[in-house]
Design an enzyme around this catalytic site. Structure first.
Site, PDB file in Angstrom:
ATOM      1  N   CYS A  65       0.820  -1.212   0.000  1.00 16.56           N
ATOM      2  CA  CYS A  65       0.000   0.000   0.000  1.00 16.56           C
ATOM      3  C   CYS A  65       0.853   1.261   0.000  1.00 16.56           C
ATOM      4  O   CYS A  65       1.682   1.470   0.892  1.00 16.56           O
ATOM      5  CB  CYS A  65      -0.931  -0.003   1.213  1.00 16.56           C
ATOM      6  N   ARG A  68       0.022   4.482   3.105  1.00 15.95           N
ATOM      7  CA  ARG A  68       0.120   4.170   4.529  1.00 15.95           C
ATOM      8  C   ARG A  68       0.364   5.370   5.438  1.00 15.95           C
ATOM      9  O   ARG A  68       0.267   5.244   6.654  1.00 15.95           O
ATOM     10  CB  ARG A  68       1.220   3.130   4.752  1.00 15.95           C
ATOM     11  N   TRP A 232      -8.921   5.567  -0.175  1.00 18.92           N
ATOM     12  CA  TRP A 232      -9.469   6.181  -1.379  1.00 18.92           C
ATOM     13  C   TRP A 232      -8.597   5.773  -2.552  1.00 18.92           C
ATOM     14  O   TRP A 232      -7.517   5.210  -2.393  1.00 18.92           O
ATOM     15  CB  TRP A 232      -9.531   7.702  -1.255  1.00 18.92           C
ATOM     16  N   GLU A 237      -4.963   3.311 -10.314  1.00 22.15           N
ATOM     17  CA  GLU A 237      -5.649   2.035 -10.074  1.00 22.15           C
ATOM     18  C   GLU A 237      -6.815   1.874 -11.045  1.00 22.15           C
ATOM     19  O   GLU A 237      -7.114   0.757 -11.495  1.00 22.15           O
ATOM     20  CB  GLU A 237      -6.156   1.965  -8.635  1.00 22.15           C
TER      21      GLU A 237
END
Length: 356
Positions: A65, A68, A232, A237
């Site tokens: 991720c 973070r 979010w 992505e």
């Protein structure tokens, strides 16, 4: 079994009291309590403050991720007492309303009961709480298997490219229960381009919030197989993966066509040009609608701050380079030019076999 659970529980409880600065005497009492509980019943229960801390750490420890930096802002909904499918579905609705927040998205997680010999296993079948169906000639190919499962349960979509799949919940070996996503939980963004009017003719859209619902949360040796969570979107992505990948929506040729690009030769870099404009459309459209989203350059800068914070706190930084680099212009970020230790730490989120 008890010995291994106690080892993991002890490690977690010690870390919890150390990081939260709580009294050492309380830590000893809590450790003894957990030890006794495991010896007597074979398991133990987290206090809410432990559950909350553990969920936040699972995000902090998520090597893949890039977002973070915001791990401490995670809002934790404790739904361990949810008994029925209706209880679970109501909790999912509350999660969505809180997280969507009229477009100003808030990170959240809803945690249902852990795996236990005393209670039936609770699973959410969805990969994400908002996800489009996949058919043989339309929709998201990633969802085809799950779509067939939903159809076998009695659900029917319109057969379009953007049919939101229902929520499917199963308790034990009972027949799964499904419901359509409530209307007020369906924030979707129609995609337009700030400089290419014809982009609108592609009729593309995407849902506003990614709520991962099929991963297992592990905290101190306890496994929570139903713990949907969200942050979010980072624009890539959607624009560089969901809509662009060949095995997903594969929209780069269509974007290139409305741009009038020469697609006969790879050397024209038509894919690169189309990819950038598709991602620009995603960022522009989300911002126009007032929905939280972050571009990959900003996300990389935020991750750099996260790295600095972890170093300042004296904590070991871990990360998965192959996931942290953005799928567009990775060399333009600092992440591309450094390495990361991909050691998996606990608490954390883990993949698990689909419930179906």
């Amino acid at each position: 079994m008890k010995k291994e659970l106690w080892r993991k529980a002890k490690e977690f409880i010690i870390d919890f009291y150390k990081e939260t600065g709580k009294d050492g005497k309380d830590a000893k009492k809590r450790l003894q309590m957990v030890h006794d509980e495991i010896e007597q019943s074979g398991t133990y229960s987290h206090k809410f403050e432990e559950l909350e801390y553990g969920a936040k750490l699972a995000w902090r420890n998520s090597n893949r991720c890039i977002g973070r930096l915001f791990w401490q802002t995670l809002h934790v909904f404790d739904e361990r007492k949810a008994k029925t499918e209706a209880d679970v579905l109501s909790a999912l609705e509350r999660h969505m309303v809180f997280a969507q927040n009229d477009g100003k998205i808030r990170p959240a997680i809803t945690i249902f009961r852990p795996v236990s010999e005393e209670e039936e296993e609770l699973r959410i079948w969805n990969h994400q709480l908002l996800r489009y169906a996949g058919y043989d000639s339309a929709g998201d190919p990633h969802s085809r298997l799950f779509t067939k499962q939903c159809e076998a349960l009695g659900w029917r979509g319109e057969g379009s490219n953007f049919d939101l799949l229902p929520w499917v919940v199963q308790i034990g070996n009972k027949r799964p229960v499904w419901t359509d996503v409530p209307d007020h939980c369906r924030i979707e963004v129609d995609l337009v381009h700030p400089d290419i009017p014809a982009f609108k003719s592609l009729q593309l859209k995407w849902y506003a919030i990614p709520v991962i619902s099929d991963m297992r949360l592990e905290i101190g040796g306890l496994e929570y197989k139903a713990a949907p969570f969200n942050g979010w979107y980072m624009g890539t992505e959607i624009g560089a993966r969901n809509l662009a990948d060949k095995d997903r929506y594969n929209k780069l040729p269509a974007v290139a066509e409305i741009m009038g690009l020469d697609t006969r030769h790879a050397s024209t870099l038509w894919k690169d040009k189309a990819l950038v404009e598709l991602n620009l459309a995603v960022l522009h459209s989300f911002k126009e609608l007032g929905v939280t989203i972050v571009d990959h350059h900003t996300a990389a800068r935020q991750h750099r701050i996260f790295e600095q914070n972890e170093e300042a706190a004296g904590r070991k930084l871990t990360g998965d380079w192959t996931w942290l680099i953005p799928p567009i212009s990775p060399a333009a970020t600092h992440i591309f030019h450094r390495s990361y230790d991909n050691t998996i730490q606990s608490p954390n989120f883990f993949y698990q076999n689909p419930a179906y």
